[in-house]
Motif scaffolding. Structure first.
Motif, mmCIF file in Angstrom:
data_model
loop_
_atom_site.group_PDB
_atom_site.id
_atom_site.type_symbol
_atom_site.label_atom_id
_atom_site.label_comp_id
_atom_site.label_asym_id
_atom_site.label_seq_id
_atom_site.Cartn_x
_atom_site.Cartn_y
_atom_site.Cartn_z
ATOM 1 N N LEU A 389 11.828 5.012 -5.291
ATOM 2 C CA LEU A 389 11.074 5.898 -4.571
ATOM 3 C C LEU A 389 9.565 5.864 -5.945
ATOM 4 C CD1 LEU A 389 9.941 8.163 -2.680
ATOM 5 C CD2 LEU A 389 10.528 9.359 -4.735
ATOM 6 N N ALA A 390 9.466 5.049 -6.665
ATOM 7 C CA ALA A 390 8.585 4.976 -7.687
ATOM 8 C C ALA A 390 7.915 3.839 -7.083
ATOM 9 C CB ALA A 390 8.808 5.231 -8.748
ATOM 10 N N LEU A 391 8.567 2.731 -7.033
ATOM 11 C CA LEU A 391 7.728 1.609 -6.432
ATOM 12 C C LEU A 391 7.442 1.653 -5.148
ATOM 13 C CD1 LEU A 391 11.281 -1.117 -7.674
ATOM 14 C CD2 LEU A 391 9.142 -0.242 -8.568
ATOM 15 N N SER A 392 7.631 2.495 -4.414
ATOM 16 C CA SER A 392 6.857 2.774 -2.743
ATOM 17 C C SER A 392 6.458 3.490 -2.862
ATOM 18 C CB SER A 392 8.178 3.473 -2.022
ATOM 19 O OG SER A 392 7.791 3.835 -0.672
ATOM 20 N N VAL A 393 6.275 5.240 -3.637
ATOM 21 C CA VAL A 393 4.548 5.717 -3.684
ATOM 22 C C VAL A 393 4.289 5.723 -3.921
ATOM 23 C CG1 VAL A 393 6.938 7.640 -2.308
ATOM 24 C CG2 VAL A 393 5.907 7.480 -4.251
ATOM 25 N N LEU A 394 4.238 5.136 -5.407
ATOM 26 C CA LEU A 394 3.315 4.625 -6.641
ATOM 27 C C LEU A 394 1.877 3.249 -6.192
ATOM 28 C CD1 LEU A 394 4.866 5.286 -10.139
ATOM 29 C CD2 LEU A 394 3.234 6.919 -8.961
ATOM 30 N N PRO A 395 2.249 2.734 -5.091
ATOM 31 C CA PRO A 395 1.347 1.786 -4.670
ATOM 32 C C PRO A 395 0.657 2.511 -3.922
ATOM 33 C CG PRO A 395 3.830 0.409 -5.230
ATOM 34 C CD PRO A 395 3.596 1.915 -5.444
ATOM 35 N N ARG A 396 1.496 3.073 -3.229
ATOM 36 C CA ARG A 396 0.616 3.693 -1.691
ATOM 37 C C ARG A 396 -0.480 4.913 -2.534
ATOM 38 N NH1 ARG A 396 5.295 6.204 2.262
ATOM 39 N NH2 ARG A 396 6.169 3.883 2.418
#
Length: 604
Positions: A389-396
């Motif tokens: 989840l962190a790898l998905s939403v933090l780049p967003r």
């Protein structure tokens, strides 16, 4: 800034809106026929944050979603032993309306099927001037954090088609599970099923269960914590009826569905997830609700096997960059600019793990930063593990920052998340101080001061500002020019005092070692500044290593030149030392403040 979690949930909503399977339950709610296109998702955390998309304010009937709440109320009233005597805790493996009664005792298999829920309704009594149903609705309201109401029209409609439930009530009465009038127990059960909620309400009810029975927003203890623990256990094994096994394997959260189209899933210690969509599958569960729960659990790692840690914020502290400034000495002009604009750059220090709860807290913190924040440093030095989840939403989040003209800056020495970011748009540093330097330089460039002047003539050196022109001319005549290539060591630890170096151009760093021998940069000095001023006697030895960070030119007032000045013109020597001491005091004071800030930074 819109939270990336909202963006994610909206994407899930859009994707599963295309599902057209299933049919709604044929009982009308106020306002006419059920709309099969209604669809909403809400996620509430145990500290009261709610993310919602779709028709999240549209009311629908709790129906069987009421069962775990009444079960928990009965447990809170009577205790486990008394409730267990009437209703078992075993999965039935049958549809919700089956007559799953034990042969020896007549007990229903669990409180999540209709027979068990009717038996539970018979155990809840009125008290304090409130009827049983009033107490039930009040408890549901405390869980939701707002006043809820039953729907009389829906109750009449349910009663008209409840022959099987009537039969269950009288069967339970015949074997002694229900004491008193079976019709009264059935009425209580049917009325609790017609309590109206929104998807937001349902998520908050889930968060209340996740929080041990205490509403995260109001702080009201709606249910006894031990009762909630037993309720969640039964929800895990029996809440989804004859689909419970597949649910546990693929979603992995205690959950309950209702034929009104709602599904509530609970991640203990972390969050409540609610989905509303009326079309049902063959098990009586919302088609879109089931698909959504599976997707969200997978993407956010909510399965109990992966999320068996209590939900807690990963944020250790949030502060502006002036709390722990870089080790670069600035001109007075630059220092004034940084003091005025330091609120435009913040540091968010993290610790622990970035799974669902940790990531959610970080995304929320970044999304809620004031509009005048232009740079956010995300410091991951104390982070242990990172989930998908962190790898998905933090780049967003970084993309949204860029779209708004802001920067998200990473301090990621172990490479935990930087590989998921676009290198072209995200600055990543291995060292906290380097990230702060980047912020300071950016602010200085934007708000009108030079960070590190390219060249400062000796007559403009701040350390010599107290001297008049004649004194300065005499002292300058004693100096000798020196130069160093980038990376060259100027002074090493242990060397005797060589004199005072006045930097004309370039930059130098002082490097120290800690008790374990680890080297770290103590400060960076630029044009107009000096080194060697803290050693006031030729018996003192160099305590740090001094290295040129770039090609550097300086003037050296050597130890021999200082001795000559003291012998030939002691009054001028005193004036010189007074000027150097004043500058040294300013430097030591700034260093002491920085050390104090770093002690606060590393304190547990």
């Amino acid at each position: 800034m819109e939270s990336p979690i909202i963006t994610y949930l909206r994407g899930v909503l859009d994707e599963f809106s295309e599902l057209r399977d299933g049919e709604p339950y044929p009982v009308n709610i106020p306002g006419g026929a059920i709309d099969p296109d209604d669809f909403a998702i809400a996620l509430a955390t145990v500290d009261g944050q709610v993310y919602e998309v779709g028709d999240s304010d549209k009311e629908f009937l709790l129906q069987s979603l009421s069962k775990p709440l009444s079960y928990a109320l009965a447990l809170s009233d009577l205790g486990t032993e008394a409730v267990d005597a009437k209703v078992d805790v075993e999965p039935s493996g049958d549809p919700f309306h089956e007559m799953s009664l034990a042969e020896e005792t007549g007990r229903p298999a669990n409180a999540m099927i209709n027979a068990g829920a009717i038996a539970i309704a018979s155990l809840i009594k009125g008290s304090g001037g409130r009827s049983a149903i009033r107490r039930i609705v009040d408890t549901y309201s405390a869980c939701a954090g707002r006043t809820l109401r039953t729907n009389g029209r829906a109750y009449q409609g349910e009663r008209a088609i409840s022959d099987r439930n009537h039969a269950l009530a009288y069967l339970l009465s015949s074997v002694g599970v229900i004491d008193g009038r079976p019709s009264a127990a059935l009425e209580t059960y049917l009325r609790q099923c017609t309590v109206q909620v929104t998807t937001r309400d349902l998520a908050m009810i889930g968060a209340t269960l996740a929080n041990g029975g205490t509403n995260p927003v109001t702080g009201v203890e709606a249910l006894d914590p031990q009762a909630v623990e037993r309720t969640l256990s039964v929800m895990m094994t029996s809440g989804m009826y004859d689909d419970a096994g597949d649910w546990v394997a693929r979603v992995g959260m205690p959950a309950k569905s209702g034929v009104g189209g709602g599904i509530m899933a609970v991640l203990p210690g972390q969050a409540g997830l609610a989905v509303f969509s009326p079309p049902l599958d063959q098990h009586g569960n919302s088609v879109r609700g089931t698909a959504t729960s599976r997707r969200v659990s997978q993407d956010m790692e909510l399965h109990f096997v992966r999320s068996a840690r209590a939900g807690r914020s990963a944020i250790r502290s949030t502060h502006t960059i002036d709390r722990v400034p870089s080790r670069i000495r600035r001109t007075e002009e630059a220092s004034a600019v940084l003091a005025e604009h330091s609120q435009r750059a913040v540091v968010v220090e993290l610790s622990g793990d970035l799974f669902f709860a940790g990531t959610e807290s970080v995304v929320r913190e970044l999304s809620d930063l004031p509009d005048d924040v232009e740079m956010a440093v995300l410091d991951l030095r104390r982070v242990n593990e990172v989930g998908p989840l962190a790898l998905s939403v933090l780049p967003r989040t970084a993309e949204r920052f860029e779209a708004e003209g802001r920067q998200l800056i990473l301090v990621d020495p172990d490479g935990l998340i930087d590989h998921a970011f676009d290198d072209e748009h995200t600055h990543t540093f291995d060292d906290h101080d380097l990230a702060i330097i980047h912020c300071e330089r950016t602010l200085l460039e934007r708000y009108g001061a030079e960070s590190m002047p390219a060249e400062v003539p000796i007559e403009d050196a701040p350390a010599l500002a107290m001297l008049d022109a004649d004194d300065l001319r005499v002292i300058t005549a004693l100096m000798e020019p020196v130069s160093y290539d980038s990376g060259e060591v100027i002074r090493r630890v242990g060397q005797r005092f060589a004199g005072v170096f006045f930097i004309l151009s370039g930059a130098v760093s002082t490097i120290a070692s800690d008790a374990e021998g680890n080297r770290f940069r103590l400060s960076t000095l630029s044009a107009g500044m000096m080194i060697g001023d803290l050693a006031l006697a030729d018996t003192d030895r160099q305590e740090t290593t001094v290295k040129a960070e770039s090609d550097t030119r300086a003037l050296l007032l050597s130890a021999d030149a200082i001795a000559t000045l003291e012998a030939d013109d002691p009054e001028l020597a005193v004036r010189l030392w007074r000027a150097l001491a004043r500058e040294a005091y300013v430097r030591v004071d700034a260093h002491a403040r920085a050390v104090a800030a770093r002690i606060r930074e590393t304190a547990p």
